[in-house]
Design an enzyme around this catalytic site. Structure first.
Site, mmCIF file in Angstrom:
data_model
loop_
_atom_site.group_PDB
_atom_site.id
_atom_site.type_symbol
_atom_site.label_atom_id
_atom_site.label_comp_id
_atom_site.label_asym_id
_atom_site.label_seq_id
_atom_site.Cartn_x
_atom_site.Cartn_y
_atom_site.Cartn_z
ATOM 1 N N LYS A 58 0.813 -1.200 0.000
ATOM 2 C CA LYS A 58 0.000 0.000 0.000
ATOM 3 C C LYS A 58 0.848 1.252 0.000
ATOM 4 C CE LYS A 58 -2.748 -2.562 3.264
ATOM 5 N NZ LYS A 58 -3.023 -2.692 4.705
ATOM 6 N N GLY A 59 2.132 1.048 0.209
ATOM 7 C CA GLY A 59 3.027 2.190 0.456
ATOM 8 C C GLY A 59 3.119 3.198 -0.679
ATOM 9 N N GLU A 114 6.885 2.269 -6.766
ATOM 10 C CA GLU A 114 7.202 1.691 -5.452
ATOM 11 C C GLU A 114 7.533 2.822 -4.484
ATOM 12 O OE1 GLU A 114 7.203 -0.615 -3.358
ATOM 13 O OE2 GLU A 114 8.450 -2.327 -3.855
ATOM 14 N N ASP A 115 7.194 2.616 -3.223
ATOM 15 C CA ASP A 115 7.528 3.621 -2.212
ATOM 16 C C ASP A 115 9.029 3.631 -1.916
ATOM 17 O OD1 ASP A 115 7.458 1.083 -1.042
ATOM 18 O OD2 ASP A 115 6.242 1.679 0.678
ATOM 19 N N ASP A 118 14.509 -1.356 -0.862
ATOM 20 C CA ASP A 118 15.316 -1.706 0.311
ATOM 21 C C ASP A 118 16.277 -2.821 -0.131
ATOM 22 O OD1 ASP A 118 16.057 -1.729 3.021
ATOM 23 O OD2 ASP A 118 14.487 -3.118 3.572
ATOM 24 N N LYS A 146 17.176 2.939 -0.436
ATOM 25 C CA LYS A 146 18.193 2.667 0.587
ATOM 26 C C LYS A 146 19.265 1.812 -0.076
ATOM 27 C CE LYS A 146 15.176 2.135 4.581
ATOM 28 N NZ LYS A 146 14.729 1.154 5.585
ATOM 29 N N VAL A 168 11.963 4.472 7.905
ATOM 30 C CA VAL A 168 11.209 5.702 7.669
ATOM 31 C C VAL A 168 9.707 5.432 7.556
ATOM 32 C CG1 VAL A 168 13.085 7.029 6.614
ATOM 33 C CG2 VAL A 168 11.690 5.541 5.172
ATOM 34 N N ASP A 174 4.602 2.956 6.237
ATOM 35 C CA ASP A 174 4.025 2.690 7.559
ATOM 36 C C ASP A 174 5.009 2.052 8.520
ATOM 37 O OD1 ASP A 174 4.120 0.103 6.207
ATOM 38 O OD2 ASP A 174 2.875 -0.623 7.844
ATOM 39 N N ARG A 180 1.100 6.277 7.755
ATOM 40 C CA ARG A 180 1.127 6.432 6.296
ATOM 41 C C ARG A 180 0.672 7.834 5.891
ATOM 42 N NH1 ARG A 180 1.745 1.392 3.807
ATOM 43 N NH2 ARG A 180 0.831 -0.382 4.886
HETATM 44 P P1 IMP Z 1 12.506 -4.831 -0.349
HETATM 45 O O1 IMP Z 1 11.907 -6.043 -0.998
HETATM 46 O O2 IMP Z 1 13.430 -5.218 0.771
HETATM 47 O O3 IMP Z 1 13.142 -3.859 -1.314
HETATM 48 O O4 IMP Z 1 11.337 -4.131 0.422
HETATM 49 C C1 IMP Z 1 10.509 -3.188 -0.087
HETATM 50 C C2 IMP Z 1 9.360 -2.992 0.877
HETATM 51 O O5 IMP Z 1 9.775 -3.048 2.261
HETATM 52 C C3 IMP Z 1 8.790 -1.615 0.686
HETATM 53 O O6 IMP Z 1 7.830 -1.590 -0.332
HETATM 54 C C4 IMP Z 1 8.227 -1.329 2.065
HETATM 55 O O7 IMP Z 1 6.930 -1.850 2.167
HETATM 56 C C5 IMP Z 1 9.125 -2.069 3.034
HETATM 57 N N1 IMP Z 1 10.140 -1.180 3.652
HETATM 58 C C6 IMP Z 1 11.473 -1.213 3.478
HETATM 59 N N2 IMP Z 1 12.087 -0.252 4.185
HETATM 60 C C7 IMP Z 1 11.100 0.436 4.807
HETATM 61 C C8 IMP Z 1 11.099 1.578 5.686
HETATM 62 O O8 IMP Z 1 12.124 2.184 6.036
HETATM 63 N N3 IMP Z 1 9.882 1.978 6.123
HETATM 64 C C9 IMP Z 1 8.712 1.370 5.763
HETATM 65 N N4 IMP Z 1 8.672 0.315 4.947
HETATM 66 C C10 IMP Z 1 9.863 -0.162 4.471
#
Ligand code: IMP
Length: 200
Positions: A58-59, A114-115, A118, A146, A168, A174, A180
């Site tokens: 939902k981000g 995408e929000d 990570d 990040k 964050v 969230d 959010r």
């Molecule tokens: P990834 O698969 O590790 O790149 O994760 C991406 C998802 O992790 C994002 O769409 C967020 O939902 C969540 N996420 C990663 N870091 C944060 C953060 O600092 N705050 C909130 N959600 C995060």
């Protein structure tokens, strides 16, 4: 909220819990400016296409809404929902599809929205899924990146801000489904000694 007001209230957010403190990392004003620039870049790359925005729930919702308004021209939306397990330092990389797209992306100019990037494991899963569906173009826009945390070999085509390895919230992001709706992107800290969700 103005930047000044946001800074004043950085330690106290509506509905915050006593052990949670906040610091504004990126003000809403900076987000607005950057989202407008990103939309201009995207539209310059695809001046005549209908751009099909695929928001990752939902981000991405607030980012997608603002980006869509700045894009101009023809835009359509769809949403997908995935969940990841074992997030954090010991991520297993397992991603599960919760809600698929409503319509086919074959032959379309698709922009995944995408929000935050990570580890990149979610995006890697999504790109593999979408590539099989033969879009005309497949691009990615992320508000936050990040970079330090990356595990998967993926990168966005359009990035709002590169941020440090801190947890964050706000502007769609969230912490346990809260915050959010904050207009700014804030670093949330859980304890008096700065223990964050990412550190946990
Ligand atoms: P990834 O698969 O590790 O790149 O994760 C991406 C998802 O992790 C994002 O769409 C967020 O939902 C969540 N996420 C990663 N870091 C944060 C953060 O600092 N705050 C909130 N959600 C995060």
């Amino acid at each position: 909220m103005s930047t000044k007001a946001a800074k004043r209230s950085a330690k106290q957010k509506p509905g915050h819990r006593a052990e949670e403190t906040f610091r504004v990392l990126i003000s809403h004003q900076r987000i607005r400016t950057r989202v407008r620039q990103m939309a201009q870049e995207i539209r310059r790359d695809f001046p005549n296409d209908q751009i099909h925005l695929v928001g990752v729930l939902k981000g991405s919702v607030l980012f997608l809404a603002d980006l869509a308004r700045e894009l101009g021209g023809e835009v359509s939306f769809d949403f997908i929902s995935v969940s990841s397990y074992g997030k954090g330092m010991d991520s297993t990389g397992e991603v599960k599809l919760i809600k698929d797209l409503d319509v086919s992306i074959e032959g379309r100019t698709v922009l995944v929205v995408e929000d935050i990037l990570d580890t990149g494991l979610t995006l890697k899963y999504l790109l593999r899924l979408f590539e099989e569906r033969k879009p005309k173009h497949l691009r990615v826009a992320v508000l936050l990146d990040k970079v330090e945390r990356r595990i998967a070999d993926v990168k966005a085509d359009y990035t709002g801000f590169v941020i440090p390895n801190e947890f964050v919230v706000g502007y769609g992001l969230d912490f346990d489904e809260r915050y959010r709706n904050l207009p700014d992107v804030c670093v949330v800290r859980l304890g008096p000694h700065g223990k964050t969700k990412v550190d946990a």
